[in-house]
Design a protein around this motif. Structure first.
Motif, PDB file in Angstrom:
ATOM      1  N   LYS A  93      43.554  37.358  37.402  1.00  0.00           N
ATOM      2  CA  LYS A  93      43.918  38.775  37.010  1.00  0.00           C
ATOM      3  C   LYS A  93      43.313  39.574  36.209  1.00  0.00           C
ATOM      4  O   LYS A  93      42.901  40.742  36.372  1.00  0.00           O
ATOM      5  CB  LYS A  93      45.593  38.700  36.755  1.00  0.00           C
TER       6      LYS A  93
ATOM      7  N   ILE B  63      39.992  40.728  37.678  1.00  0.00           N
ATOM      8  CA  ILE B  63      40.256  41.871  38.417  1.00  0.00           C
ATOM      9  C   ILE B  63      40.238  42.986  37.596  1.00  0.00           C
ATOM     10  O   ILE B  63      39.648  44.119  37.867  1.00  0.00           O
ATOM     11  CB  ILE B  63      41.350  41.775  39.301  1.00  0.00           C
ATOM     12  N   ILE B  64      41.119  42.987  36.490  1.00  0.00           N
ATOM     13  CA  ILE B  64      41.139  43.999  35.516  1.00  0.00           C
ATOM     14  C   ILE B  64      39.797  44.696  34.854  1.00  0.00           C
ATOM     15  O   ILE B  64      39.343  45.548  34.811  1.00  0.00           O
ATOM     16  CB  ILE B  64      42.254  43.773  34.614  1.00  0.00           C
TER      17      ILE B  64
ATOM     18  N   HIS C  54      37.485  46.498  36.877  1.00  0.00           N
ATOM     19  CA  HIS C  54      38.130  47.798  36.934  1.00  0.00           C
ATOM     20  C   HIS C  54      37.558  48.507  35.739  1.00  0.00           C
ATOM     21  O   HIS C  54      37.076  49.854  35.822  1.00  0.00           O
ATOM     22  CB  HIS C  54      39.852  47.951  36.896  1.00  0.00           C
TER      23      HIS C  54
ATOM     24  N   SER D 282      52.362  50.217  40.358  1.00  0.00           N
ATOM     25  CA  SER D 282      51.464  51.373  40.285  1.00  0.00           C
ATOM     26  C   SER D 282      52.242  52.554  40.090  1.00  0.00           C
ATOM     27  O   SER D 282      51.819  53.650  40.140  1.00  0.00           O
ATOM     28  CB  SER D 282      50.719  51.498  41.356  1.00  0.00           C
TER      29      SER D 282
ATOM     30  N   ILE E 195      47.436  43.906  45.827  1.00  0.00           N
ATOM     31  CA  ILE E 195      46.749  44.822  45.214  1.00  0.00           C
ATOM     32  C   ILE E 195      45.144  44.918  45.417  1.00  0.00           C
ATOM     33  O   ILE E 195      44.531  45.737  45.800  1.00  0.00           O
ATOM     34  CB  ILE E 195      46.883  44.776  43.494  1.00  0.00           C
ATOM     35  N   SER E 196      44.778  43.549  45.365  1.00  0.00           N
ATOM     36  CA  SER E 196      43.449  43.277  45.826  1.00  0.00           C
ATOM     37  C   SER E 196      42.962  43.885  47.342  1.00  0.00           C
ATOM     38  O   SER E 196      41.921  44.240  47.533  1.00  0.00           O
ATOM     39  CB  SER E 196      43.011  41.704  45.809  1.00  0.00           C
TER      40      SER E 196
ATOM     41  N   THR F  57      42.864  49.643  41.067  1.00  0.00           N
ATOM     42  CA  THR F  57      43.439  48.369  40.276  1.00  0.00           C
ATOM     43  C   THR F  57      44.412  48.919  39.086  1.00  0.00           C
ATOM     44  O   THR F  57      43.670  49.718  38.094  1.00  0.00           O
ATOM     45  CB  THR F  57      42.368  47.585  39.540  1.00  0.00           C
TER      46      THR F  57
END
Length: 366
Positions: free
Chosen positions: A138, A141-142, A145, A240, A265-266, A274
């Motif tokens: 996680k 991924i952030i 972004h 979101s 989300i991915s 994201t």
């Protein structure tokens, strides 16, 4: 200052700003503390790798000096973060060390700098705890972004941004394989790092113990599990949705989601989409065991059964005895879920829309 020559074990007095030679011909250069202190103060992230490599290559001669240097740096505001990251990186590089504990004490608040975030997420991914692996995925991924925003702000060329997008998709593909059990680690970089760990010995272990104490020297907070009486399970759209997500930082409510939400989300496929609100959501692995009462749910308005993500959200709510599910999805609100869970499991559960979440919070406070 005297150091021990790694070639002949002779004790040699060394001086700064000059080349120091042992009588056997070995070059003994003193550790450039002021140079590294300047790099730390200017937040040069590559200095973390430089210090780590220097420590691992020269720990027999410079190990104690580097440990003392990092202890001094964590006491000063301008060098504290980089010194802590260096300590974590060195500990992580040595086999048999509990680097994850140090890393977790640092992430009471994850750094906004993407490079620092990557370093800490790597540490979490090297242990055997799958929950930490999922947190690492996680955070990576952030981090991508955040890196995207940094590159856009600097006006980077489109080919570099496209390369970042490719890395994002590679991270997601590897993460899916990890969650399905096909891969042991959440990305290929972690697998390579696990293979390159340095073997430990008595001298190195003693120095690493000194590095471990830096967490206390710098007054890092102790690890505390979030102890709250209120648990809310959130779905992808709630994360979101600003009407709900603005409350996710509340300390008296635990916000959780199944791993399927992270994958949803991915699947959006756009690194810039994201939601940073993920930072406040704890991702919990549910697996494929769905209770019969949840597996047979049926949405009257949609005329079909809920998605796998919705079923996992309901299962997570049951497993954790949650107070509410935050979702605008009719699959969860008109499928008889709340009635079924109360009837069969004695769980009173509210299904709350993101737009009505603030009213729900006010109601439970009353």
């Amino acid at each position: 200052m005297k150091v021990t020559c790694p070639s002949c074990s002779r004790r040699v007095r060394i001086k700064p700003n000059r080349e120091n030679l042992c009588r056997c011909g070995e070059i003994l250069d003193p550790f450039p503390a002021m140079d590294f202190k300047g790099k730390f103060a200017s937040y040069r992230c590559n200095s973390v790798g430089e210090v780590t490599r220097r420590f691992l290559d020269n720990y027999q001669t410079e190990g104690e000096e580097i440990v003392s240097f990092l202890e001094d740096c964590v006491k000063m505001d301008d060098t504290r973060i980089m010194a802590l990251l260096s300590a974590v990186e060195i500990i992580r590089s040595v086999k048999g060390t509990d680097h994850c504990v140090f890393a977790r004490r640092m992430v009471e608040r994850w750094p906004l700098n993407h490079k620092m975030r990557y370093m800490l997420s790597n540490c979490l991914a090297l242990g055997d705890d799958r929950s930490k692996h999922i947190e690492s995925l996680k955070q990576r991924i952030i981090g991508i972004h955040l890196e995207y925003g940094y590159m856009r702000g600097r006006g980077e060329r489109e080919e570099k941004i496209n390369e970042l997008r490719r890395r994002f998709h590679q991270t997601i593909d590897w993460g899916r394989k990890f969650l399905s059990g096909e891969e042991r680690y959440p990305n290929i970089r972690i697998e390579r790092m696990a293979r390159s760990l340095v073997g430990s010995n008595e001298g190195l272990e003693k120095l690493v113990e000194g590095l471990m104490r830096i967490a206390d020297v710098s007054d890092l907070p102790r690890i505390r599990d979030r102890n709250t009486d209120i648990i809310c399970v959130v779905d992808t759209n709630a994360i979101s949705n600003p009407e709900a997500s603005k409350y996710f930082s509340l300390q008296n409510i635990r916000f959780i989601a199944p791993e399927e939400v992270l994958l949803e989300i991915s699947r959006w496929g756009h690194v810039e989409w994201t939601p940073l609100e993920l930072d406040n959501i704890e991702i919990i692995e549910v697996g494929d065991r769905i209770p019969r009462e949840i597996d047979t749910m049926f949405s009257k308005s949609k005329g079909k059964e809920p998605s796998l993500a919705d079923k996992k959200i309901a299962t997570l709510a049951l497993n954790t005895r949650a107070n509410a599910i935050i979702s605008a999805d009719k699959d969860l609100s008109d499928s008889g879920l709340a009635f079924s869970l109360e009837k069969n499991y004695g769980l009173h559960l509210d299904v709350v829309s993101p737009s009505g979440f603030h009213r729900w919070i006010e109601r439970i406070k009353a």
